[in-house]
Design a protein around this motif. Sequence first.
Motif, PDB file in Angstrom:
ATOM      1  N   TYR A   1      19.375  56.622   7.790  1.00  0.00           N
ATOM      2  CA  TYR A   1      19.564  56.009   6.206  1.00  0.00           C
ATOM      3  C   TYR A   1      20.855  55.219   6.198  1.00  0.00           C
ATOM      4  CZ  TYR A   1      15.677  58.818   4.464  1.00  0.00           C
ATOM      5  OH  TYR A   1      14.609  59.276   4.172  1.00  0.00           O
ATOM      6  N   ASP A   2      22.141  55.743   6.900  1.00  0.00           N
ATOM      7  CA  ASP A   2      23.280  55.101   6.769  1.00  0.00           C
ATOM      8  C   ASP A   2      23.412  53.644   7.284  1.00  0.00           C
ATOM      9  OD1 ASP A   2      24.079  57.280   5.353  1.00  0.00           O
ATOM     10  OD2 ASP A   2      25.568  58.011   7.213  1.00  0.00           O
ATOM     11  N   VAL A   3      22.718  53.539   8.195  1.00  0.00           N
ATOM     12  CA  VAL A   3      22.590  52.140   8.955  1.00  0.00           C
ATOM     13  C   VAL A   3      21.734  51.072   7.875  1.00  0.00           C
ATOM     14  CG1 VAL A   3      21.475  50.616  10.936  1.00  0.00           C
ATOM     15  CG2 VAL A   3      22.834  53.140  11.209  1.00  0.00           C
ATOM     16  N   PHE A   4      20.465  51.531   7.451  1.00  0.00           N
ATOM     17  CA  PHE A   4      19.629  50.483   6.763  1.00  0.00           C
ATOM     18  C   PHE A   4      20.367  50.416   5.244  1.00  0.00           C
ATOM     19  CE2 PHE A   4      16.545  52.018   9.772  1.00  0.00           C
ATOM     20  CZ  PHE A   4      15.823  50.647   9.996  1.00  0.00           C
ATOM     21  N   ARG A   5      20.848  51.460   4.789  1.00  0.00           N
ATOM     22  CA  ARG A   5      21.410  51.206   3.520  1.00  0.00           C
ATOM     23  C   ARG A   5      22.925  50.281   3.319  1.00  0.00           C
ATOM     24  NH1 ARG A   5      18.625  56.255   0.234  1.00  0.00           N
ATOM     25  NH2 ARG A   5      16.650  55.878   1.051  1.00  0.00           N
ATOM     26  N   ALA A   6      23.698  50.625   4.595  1.00  0.00           N
ATOM     27  CA  ALA A   6      24.815  49.643   4.664  1.00  0.00           C
ATOM     28  C   ALA A   6      24.341  48.329   4.752  1.00  0.00           C
ATOM     29  CB  ALA A   6      25.654  50.200   5.917  1.00  0.00           C
ATOM     30  N   HIS A   7      23.405  47.914   5.343  1.00  0.00           N
ATOM     31  CA  HIS A   7      23.044  46.491   5.573  1.00  0.00           C
ATOM     32  C   HIS A   7      22.366  46.077   4.144  1.00  0.00           C
ATOM     33  CE1 HIS A   7      21.849  42.744   6.957  1.00  0.00           C
ATOM     34  NE2 HIS A   7      20.551  42.884   6.570  1.00  0.00           N
ATOM     35  N   ALA A   8      21.484  46.850   3.438  1.00  0.00           N
ATOM     36  CA  ALA A   8      21.203  46.553   2.062  1.00  0.00           C
ATOM     37  C   ALA A   8      22.369  46.411   1.118  1.00  0.00           C
ATOM     38  CB  ALA A   8      20.142  47.718   1.500  1.00  0.00           C
ATOM     39  N   ALA A   9      23.367  46.953   1.292  1.00  0.00           N
ATOM     40  CA  ALA A   9      24.584  46.923   0.210  1.00  0.00           C
ATOM     41  C   ALA A   9      25.191  45.464   0.452  1.00  0.00           C
ATOM     42  CB  ALA A   9      25.459  47.983   0.470  1.00  0.00           C
ATOM     43  N   GLU A  10      25.280  45.173   1.855  1.00  0.00           N
ATOM     44  CA  GLU A  10      25.919  43.700   2.064  1.00  0.00           C
ATOM     45  C   GLU A  10      24.754  42.835   1.646  1.00  0.00           C
ATOM     46  OE1 GLU A  10      28.575  42.990   3.809  1.00  0.00           O
ATOM     47  OE2 GLU A  10      29.103  45.069   3.552  1.00  0.00           O
ATOM     48  N   GLY A  11      23.726  42.861   1.509  1.00  0.00           N
ATOM     49  CA  GLY A  11      22.673  42.002   0.831  1.00  0.00           C
ATOM     50  C   GLY A  11      23.012  42.079  -0.718  1.00  0.00           C
ATOM     51  N   ALA A  12      23.325  43.317  -1.404  1.00  0.00           N
ATOM     52  CA  ALA A  12      23.533  43.357  -2.733  1.00  0.00           C
ATOM     53  C   ALA A  12      24.957  42.528  -3.105  1.00  0.00           C
ATOM     54  CB  ALA A  12      23.756  44.641  -3.098  1.00  0.00           C
ATOM     55  N   LYS A  13      26.017  42.488  -2.352  1.00  0.00           N
ATOM     56  CA  LYS A  13      27.236  41.820  -2.523  1.00  0.00           C
ATOM     57  C   LYS A  13      27.110  40.424  -2.433  1.00  0.00           C
ATOM     58  CE  LYS A  13      30.041  45.058  -0.460  1.00  0.00           C
ATOM     59  NZ  LYS A  13      30.885  45.737   0.783  1.00  0.00           N
ATOM     60  N   LYS A  14      26.073  39.785  -1.582  1.00  0.00           N
ATOM     61  CA  LYS A  14      25.842  38.382  -1.407  1.00  0.00           C
ATOM     62  C   LYS A  14      25.096  37.884  -2.708  1.00  0.00           C
ATOM     63  CE  LYS A  14      25.558  38.377   3.598  1.00  0.00           C
ATOM     64  NZ  LYS A  14      24.625  38.214   4.730  1.00  0.00           N
ATOM     65  N   GLN A  15      24.358  38.734  -3.208  1.00  0.00           N
ATOM     66  CA  GLN A  15      23.694  38.142  -4.489  1.00  0.00           C
ATOM     67  C   GLN A  15      24.761  37.917  -5.676  1.00  0.00           C
ATOM     68  OE1 GLN A  15      21.198  41.146  -6.278  1.00  0.00           O
ATOM     69  NE2 GLN A  15      20.307  39.621  -7.796  1.00  0.00           N
TER      70      GLN A  15
END
Length: 411
Positions: free
Chosen positions: A397-411
């Motif tokens: 979960y940590d790996v997938f959600r860390a990447h999702a958090a990076e996407g949220a920052k780009k928005q």
Amino acid sequence: MPIQKNNRTQGVSLLSAGATASLAAMSLSSARSFVSPVLRQGPPAVVEQPLVQGTVPEAQVAAASSGAPLAVGAAGIAVAVGAARRSARRSQKSAVTAHATMTKTEIDTDCVNAIRFLAVDAVNKSNSGHPGAPMGQAPIGYVLFAEEMNFNPADPEWINRDRFVLSSGHGCMLQYSVLHLTGYSSVSMDDIKQFRQWGSKTPGHPENFETAGIEVTTGPLGMGISNAVGLAAAEVHLAAVYNKPGMNLIDHYTYCIMGDGCMQEGISHESCSYAGHLGLGKLIAFYDDNGITIDGHTDLSFTEDVGKRYEAYGWQVLTVADGNTDVDAIRKAIKEAKACKNKPTLIKVKTIIGYGSPNKADSHDAHGAPLGKDEAQLTRNQLGWKYGEFEVPQSVYDVFRAHAAEGAKKQ
């Protein structure tokens, strides 16, 4: 190759006869004052681990054991101490590099297997579905949703998100698994357990009006890739209308996974020909080349050279020879696809349907039926998955959600 342990008895080169004589003349306390703590303690021990990728240089203490004859007395000892210190630093650096490589490989494996077994368990629980495709496509899904794609689970409608279309929609447990792992509230673990049940958010084929995070309703083969072509064309049009110098409001990729059935359908021929004509450089399609249909092996009815056909359409065609385990090859292919700006890219990924299943892999038995409880356990044993049904380690979960958090920052 195993990492070689350091032999502390070889940490200092042999002293010349003169240096040995000088040492003997000193008191024990004086001699000790010349020897650094690094020499007395030796370099940190390195755990013997097999490396999956790369090697660690052997004879890590060579610099301290094969130098020229040392000068006599304190100067000789100082040279030896310096050499040993440098050797220790090299040993430490090699140990850290090896450990990091091993850890990354383990993370890759766990993340891929988490996708596989969510699919296996959901299909088993529902007693219907298609486990084989997600088991083979899991490495592609992992690289896309844990590393490559830009998206925000908290805002599935983000206008500049990357798009993903699962053209082989019967393998939708791949998509539900990655949506759950990345943190989309639309696909909880309870939703996965309700796969293919009446009124659930995880129907037997993905539906964009039912489950947030699904871009396109797919099922009829060939339809998904055709929608992906439309999405990629829309990206180019919107970018031409709204982007200004220094302000790229629209700048995203469209990814698609398609199978042999999609390749056989006429609608995919028409749309992919058009994509080549338009030169849609931000369209990247993965061909899950597993050689299996629901009737058996594809050589029963489908023997054309798909790569040459797509080259004739004007696509760039790349190949990943081992899509089951070679995650780095998938990463490399995506990088190469993005470097081609004026052509869409087809990445032929050779996979095994039902990968890891001892008795059903590479057969149509894994295509449209559950593996069954016994075969699922054998598959766990085969792939080294020590977790139970619907159990996912927090590290995944940590790996997938860390990447999702990076996407949220780009928005």
